[in-house]
Design a protein around this motif. Structure first.
Motif, PDB file in Angstrom:
ATOM      1  N   ASP A 137       0.809  -1.221   0.000  1.00 41.87           N
ATOM      2  CA  ASP A 137       0.000   0.000   0.000  1.00 41.87           C
ATOM      3  C   ASP A 137       0.843   1.272   0.000  1.00 41.87           C
ATOM      4  O   ASP A 137       0.483   2.256  -0.642  1.00 41.87           O
ATOM      5  N   GLY A 190     -11.960  -1.209  -5.878  1.00 41.92           N
ATOM      6  CA  GLY A 190     -12.188  -2.452  -5.152  1.00 41.92           C
ATOM      7  C   GLY A 190     -11.411  -3.589  -5.759  1.00 41.92           C
ATOM      8  O   GLY A 190     -10.593  -3.397  -6.678  1.00 41.92           O
ATOM      9  N   PRO A 191     -11.649  -4.804  -5.271  1.00 44.08           N
ATOM     10  CA  PRO A 191     -10.814  -5.937  -5.685  1.00 44.08           C
ATOM     11  C   PRO A 191     -11.052  -6.403  -7.117  1.00 44.08           C
ATOM     12  O   PRO A 191     -12.145  -6.266  -7.657  1.00 44.08           O
ATOM     13  N   THR A 225      -4.928 -11.340  -6.396  1.00 45.15           N
ATOM     14  CA  THR A 225      -6.043 -10.398  -6.333  1.00 45.15           C
ATOM     15  C   THR A 225      -5.473  -9.029  -5.996  1.00 45.15           C
ATOM     16  O   THR A 225      -4.691  -8.898  -5.062  1.00 45.15           O
ATOM     17  N   GLU A 257      -6.220  -6.176  -4.175  1.00 48.70           N
ATOM     18  CA  GLU A 257      -7.234  -6.092  -3.121  1.00 48.70           C
ATOM     19  C   GLU A 257      -7.942  -4.743  -3.082  1.00 48.70           C
ATOM     20  O   GLU A 257      -9.142  -4.663  -2.904  1.00 48.70           O
ATOM     21  N   ASN A 258      -7.192  -3.681  -3.216  1.00 47.43           N
ATOM     22  CA  ASN A 258      -7.791  -2.334  -3.177  1.00 47.43           C
ATOM     23  C   ASN A 258      -8.815  -2.234  -2.046  1.00 47.43           C
ATOM     24  O   ASN A 258     -10.000  -1.967  -2.274  1.00 47.43           O
ATOM     25  N   THR A 259      -8.328  -2.454  -0.853  1.00 43.57           N
ATOM     26  CA  THR A 259      -9.210  -2.426   0.323  1.00 43.57           C
ATOM     27  C   THR A 259      -9.822  -1.038   0.502  1.00 43.57           C
ATOM     28  O   THR A 259      -9.300  -0.036   0.000  1.00 43.57           O
ATOM     29  N   ARG A 260     -10.902  -0.980   1.259  1.00 38.80           N
ATOM     30  CA  ARG A 260     -11.510   0.323   1.556  1.00 38.80           C
ATOM     31  C   ARG A 260     -10.510   1.242   2.254  1.00 38.80           C
ATOM     32  O   ARG A 260     -10.489   2.442   2.031  1.00 38.80           O
ATOM     33  N   ALA A 261      -9.674   0.655   3.100  1.00 37.48           N
ATOM     34  CA  ALA A 261      -8.682   1.468   3.814  1.00 37.48           C
ATOM     35  C   ALA A 261      -7.711   2.105   2.828  1.00 37.48           C
ATOM     36  O   ALA A 261      -7.373   3.291   2.938  1.00 37.48           O
ATOM     37  N   LEU A 262      -7.262   1.326   1.821  1.00 38.72           N
ATOM     38  CA  LEU A 262      -6.334   1.884   0.835  1.00 38.72           C
ATOM     39  C   LEU A 262      -7.041   2.919  -0.043  1.00 38.72           C
ATOM     40  O   LEU A 262      -6.499   4.011  -0.281  1.00 38.72           O
ATOM     41  N   HIS A 304     -18.123  -1.917  -7.667  1.00 33.16           N
ATOM     42  CA  HIS A 304     -17.294  -0.725  -7.492  1.00 33.16           C
ATOM     43  C   HIS A 304     -18.118   0.547  -7.662  1.00 33.16           C
ATOM     44  O   HIS A 304     -17.767   1.597  -7.106  1.00 33.16           O
ATOM     45  N   GLU A 313     -19.391   1.168  -4.338  1.00 34.21           N
ATOM     46  CA  GLU A 313     -18.347   1.800  -3.516  1.00 34.21           C
ATOM     47  C   GLU A 313     -18.229   3.287  -3.848  1.00 34.21           C
ATOM     48  O   GLU A 313     -18.010   4.122  -2.963  1.00 34.21           O
TER      49      GLU A 313
END
Lengths: 279, 63
Positions: A97, A118-119, A127, A129-134, A158, A161
């Motif tokens: 990240d 998103g993932p 994968t 991941e593209n987490t919400r945190a990132l 997405h 999101e």
């Protein structure tokens, strides 16, 4: 709503995605990889009708690079050669990240940067991941540095999101999202899915249209007709037509520009693109 | 440790490059840049866990 933009003759923004982070010269020897090659390709794309350039950095052997230093060298070369709106990629399957933030830290900052929402799967085992945190931390740094996010919407989840970020006031209008169509975890490339996607976008969202591989041309046409914008280039498609590899990014941009003009939408200049995008 | 199937070559098949690039000796093709990060075990990637080509090759070799 979006078809009215077509009827109104709003200019279409053509984004040139020159290099990407997946394939390289092994797929098509005309993929530009060095800063000098990318700057020359960007210049040719500007002459052909592009107003935005989407940039990925590479090592000298073509492999992926994420460091600020690599992006600095690249973006300086492109800025020196063109007046294009500069959009840095923050994508990077498998990259940690902290490295994903590096492309935001050039001087000057890019005008825009991609924000993968998103993932998505790559190959058999990876994968992105593209987490919400990132996503949240990238969006926050973009806002702090005055960089407009280009939300990359790889599938309908997405878009959900994106609606969440809009509701949370994380983004500033006009919002800008690229609808992406292709295989794997991407939205399946059908006209029905295209229409459903554009109708599901948050209010005040301008959309860019991206079809991978053989879907690049028909989805560009749909994007133009339905009042959106288009992204083309060797990052997403190495062919001009079936069995014939593209000679350059500019060749793909020129075809998109001709398509827009045939469909009676003017092609945006870089200054017009800045105005449309609220840069 | 990098993948034992990885080599850096300038020539191979129909391709010729000015700079040596990642080449997979199992598939006998130059490697996509994204996949080269797996071959080199960069970041948190590891060829034995993340590469289906290595997985298949190792499986065949053990038979």
């Amino acid at each position: 709503m979006s078809y009215e933009r077509y009827l109104d003759g709003d200019p279409v923004i053509i984004t040139a995605a020159l290099t990407g982070g997946v394939h390289g010269k092994e797929a098509n020897p005309n993929v530009p990889e060095t800063p000098a090659e990318i700057a020359a390709a960007a210049q040719a794309c500007e002459a052909a009708g592009a107003s935005v350039v989407h940039l990925h950095a590479r090592r000298p052997n073509g492999e992926r690079a994420f460091s600020r230093e690599r992006f600095q060298e690249l973006t300086t070369a492109v800025r020196d050669a063109t007046d294009l709106v500069i959009q840095h990629s923050t994508g990077g399957t498998g990259a940690p990240d902290d490295l994903r933030h590096e492309p935001l830290r050039t001087d000057p900052a890019p005008d825009m940067a991609s924000l993968d929402m998103g993932p998505l799967n790559r190959y058999d085992h990876l994968t992105s991941e593209n987490t919400r945190a990132l996503v949240g931390s990238l969006a926050a740094e973009m806002r702090e540095r005055g960089i407009k996010p280009e939300m990359e919407l790889f599938n309908s989840g997405h878009i959900t999101e994106a609606r969440r970020l809009v509701e949370q006031d994380v983004l500033e209008p006009p919002y800008y999202g690229t609808l992406i169509f292709g295989g794997g975890t991407l939205t399946r490339p059908t006209p029905g899915n295209f229409l459903a996607s554009i109708h599901d976008l948050p209010d005040e969202t301008l959309f860019n249209t991206l079809g991978f591989g053989p879907h690049q041309l028909p989805f560009a046409a749909m994007g133009i007709v339905f009042g959106g914008h288009v992204r083309v280039g060797l990052e997403d498609n190495v062919y001009l037509r079936r069995g014939e590899k593209a000679e350059s990014n500019a060749q793909l941009v020129e075809r998109a520009a001709t398509l827009a003009e045939t469909l009676e939408r003017p092609v945006a200049t870089p200054d017009e693109a800045r105005e449309i995008l609220g840069l | 440790m990098t993948c034992p199937l990885l080599e850096y070559r300038r020539d191979g098949g129909d391709h010729s490059f000015e700079t040596a690039r990642a080449y997979c000796t199992a598939t006998e093709t130059f490697v996509e840049p994204m996949r080269a990060d797996i071959c080199n075990d960069r970041y948190d990637l590891h060829h034995a866990e993340d590469c289906e080509i290595y997985e298949s090759h190792a499986s065949e070799a053990s038979e």
